[in-house]
Design a protein around this motif. Structure first.
Motif, PDB file in Angstrom:
ATOM      1  N   UNK A   1      70.726  36.411  -0.555  1.00 50.54           N
ATOM      2  CA  UNK A   1      69.542  35.759   0.018  1.00 50.54           C
ATOM      3  C   UNK A   1      68.752  35.040  -1.068  1.00 50.54           C
ATOM      4  N   UNK A   2      68.604  35.664  -2.216  1.00 52.80           N
ATOM      5  CA  UNK A   2      67.877  35.055  -3.326  1.00 52.80           C
ATOM      6  C   UNK A   2      68.597  33.800  -3.809  1.00 52.80           C
ATOM      7  N   UNK A   3      69.900  33.884  -4.001  1.00 48.55           N
ATOM      8  CA  UNK A   3      70.665  32.719  -4.465  1.00 48.55           C
ATOM      9  C   UNK A   3      70.552  31.567  -3.464  1.00 48.55           C
ATOM     10  N   UNK A   4      70.682  31.881  -2.168  1.00 49.48           N
ATOM     11  CA  UNK A   4      70.572  30.845  -1.141  1.00 49.48           C
ATOM     12  C   UNK A   4      69.174  30.234  -1.145  1.00 49.48           C
ATOM     13  N   UNK A   5      68.139  31.073  -1.185  1.00 46.24           N
ATOM     14  CA  UNK A   5      66.760  30.595  -1.156  1.00 46.24           C
ATOM     15  C   UNK A   5      66.443  29.739  -2.382  1.00 46.24           C
ATOM     16  N   UNK A   6      66.898  30.149  -3.546  1.00 48.12           N
ATOM     17  CA  UNK A   6      66.647  29.367  -4.759  1.00 48.12           C
ATOM     18  C   UNK A   6      67.342  28.018  -4.699  1.00 48.12           C
ATOM     19  N   UNK A   7      68.560  27.986  -4.164  1.00 50.19           N
ATOM     20  CA  UNK A   7      69.278  26.709  -4.015  1.00 50.19           C
ATOM     21  C   UNK A   7      68.562  25.788  -3.035  1.00 50.19           C
ATOM     22  N   UNK A   8      68.083  26.352  -1.920  1.00 54.32           N
ATOM     23  CA  UNK A   8      67.358  25.546  -0.939  1.00 54.32           C
ATOM     24  C   UNK A   8      66.039  25.045  -1.521  1.00 54.32           C
ATOM     25  N   UNK A   9      65.353  25.884  -2.285  1.00 50.55           N
ATOM     26  CA  UNK A   9      64.088  25.479  -2.914  1.00 50.55           C
ATOM     27  C   UNK A   9      64.327  24.316  -3.880  1.00 50.55           C
ATOM     28  N   UNK A  10      65.431  24.356  -4.629  1.00 48.57           N
ATOM     29  CA  UNK A  10      65.757  23.245  -5.533  1.00 48.57           C
ATOM     30  C   UNK A  10      66.009  21.965  -4.738  1.00 48.57           C
ATOM     31  N   UNK A  11      66.730  22.098  -3.616  1.00 47.32           N
ATOM     32  CA  UNK A  11      67.018  20.928  -2.783  1.00 47.32           C
ATOM     33  C   UNK A  11      65.715  20.316  -2.259  1.00 47.32           C
ATOM     34  N   UNK A  12      64.823  21.159  -1.757  1.00 52.49           N
ATOM     35  CA  UNK A  12      63.537  20.652  -1.255  1.00 52.49           C
ATOM     36  C   UNK A  12      62.763  20.001  -2.394  1.00 52.49           C
ATOM     37  N   UNK A  13      62.796  20.601  -3.572  1.00 46.89           N
ATOM     38  CA  UNK A  13      62.106  20.027  -4.725  1.00 46.89           C
ATOM     39  C   UNK A  13      62.620  18.642  -5.074  1.00 46.89           C
ATOM     40  N   UNK A  14      63.915  18.436  -4.905  1.00 47.62           N
ATOM     41  CA  UNK A  14      64.527  17.139  -5.212  1.00 47.62           C
ATOM     42  C   UNK A  14      64.331  16.106  -4.099  1.00 47.62           C
ATOM     43  N   UNK A  15      64.272  16.560  -2.839  1.00 50.48           N
ATOM     44  CA  UNK A  15      64.262  15.639  -1.701  1.00 50.48           C
ATOM     45  C   UNK A  15      62.964  15.639  -0.885  1.00 50.48           C
ATOM     46  N   UNK A  16      62.130  16.632  -1.079  1.00 55.47           N
ATOM     47  CA  UNK A  16      60.913  16.745  -0.283  1.00 55.47           C
ATOM     48  C   UNK A  16      59.811  15.827  -0.760  1.00 55.47           C
ATOM     49  N   UNK A  17      58.784  15.737   0.061  1.00 55.32           N
ATOM     50  CA  UNK A  17      57.623  14.893  -0.222  1.00 55.32           C
ATOM     51  C   UNK A  17      56.445  15.760  -0.639  1.00 55.32           C
ATOM     52  N   UNK A  18      55.627  15.275  -1.576  1.00 53.64           N
ATOM     53  CA  UNK A  18      54.425  16.038  -1.946  1.00 53.64           C
ATOM     54  C   UNK A  18      53.394  16.009  -0.818  1.00 53.64           C
ATOM     55  N   UNK A  19      52.430  16.884  -0.913  1.00 52.65           N
ATOM     56  CA  UNK A  19      51.342  16.922   0.055  1.00 52.65           C
ATOM     57  C   UNK A  19      50.432  15.711  -0.123  1.00 52.65           C
ATOM     58  N   UNK A  20      49.828  15.276   0.977  1.00 53.52           N
ATOM     59  CA  UNK A  20      48.785  14.258   0.931  1.00 53.52           C
ATOM     60  C   UNK A  20      47.478  14.941   0.546  1.00 53.52           C
ATOM     61  N   UNK A  21      46.452  14.158   0.273  1.00 56.27           N
ATOM     62  CA  UNK A  21      45.164  14.706  -0.190  1.00 56.27           C
ATOM     63  C   UNK A  21      44.607  15.758   0.769  1.00 56.27           C
ATOM     64  N   UNK A  22      44.543  15.474   2.054  1.00 57.51           N
ATOM     65  CA  UNK A  22      44.012  16.436   3.013  1.00 57.51           C
ATOM     66  C   UNK A  22      44.868  17.688   3.107  1.00 57.51           C
ATOM     67  N   UNK A  23      46.162  17.517   2.971  1.00 54.01           N
ATOM     68  CA  UNK A  23      47.070  18.660   2.999  1.00 54.01           C
ATOM     69  C   UNK A  23      46.888  19.518   1.756  1.00 54.01           C
TER      70      UNK A  23
END
Length: 150
Positions: free
Chosen positions: A17-39
């Motif tokens: 579970x840890x290995x899967x979660x860390x891999x997914x977190x890296x993917x989100x870090x590479x492909x995700x969007x930062x929060x907007x000011x209000x967020x």
């Protein structure tokens, strides 16, 4: 530990579970969007120390682990089901429904919990034990996240 018909061996599943979660977190870090000011302000209001590190990935469905035992346990624990709207993994957040302040504040509270735990591994250890002991709805970390919904 048995949860209905599913046998959950946390000692065996936790490293996966840890290995899967860390891999997914890296993917989100590479492909995700930062929060907007209000967020960012919303994240701070629920206790997040470093909202600038949060990334959000809008997806059609929350990714499932490849490992069948891990996938089955996640479903049995209520973590990854058909109705899962969001999933937080460290500073990464998957959102697969319309992003609302209620959902974002809930998931950002989980970011705060990760910050308090110090790592994905430490958070998941506590979180999964709570899911097994109390069930998803009554797990203290989930109760806390719901209490911080805006």
């Amino acid at each position: 530990m048995s949860l209905g018909a599913v046998e959950i061996n946390l000692a065996h599943l936790l490293p996966k579970a840890i290995a899967w979660a860390e891999a997914q977190a890296r993917w989100i870090g590479d492909h995700g969007q930062p929060l907007f000011a209000g967020q960012t302000e919303l994240a701070r209001s629920v206790g997040v120390t470093h909202p600038e590190r949060i990334r959000i990935a809008l997806v059609s469905a929350i990714p499932q682990p490849d490992d069948p035992a891990l996938r089955q346990a996640a479903a049995a624990l209520g973590m990854l089901g058909a109705n899962t709207a969001g999933l937080t993994l460290g500073y990464g957040i998957f959102i697969c429904t319309e992003l609302s302040n209620r959902l974002l504040s809930h998931e950002c509270r989980h970011v705060h919990q990760y910050e308090q735990a110090g790592s994905i591994a430490a958070f998941l250890h506590s979180y999964l034990l709570q899911l097994v002991e109390y069930g998803y709805r009554q797990a203290p970390l989930e109760v806390d996240a719901r209490a911080h919904e805006r």
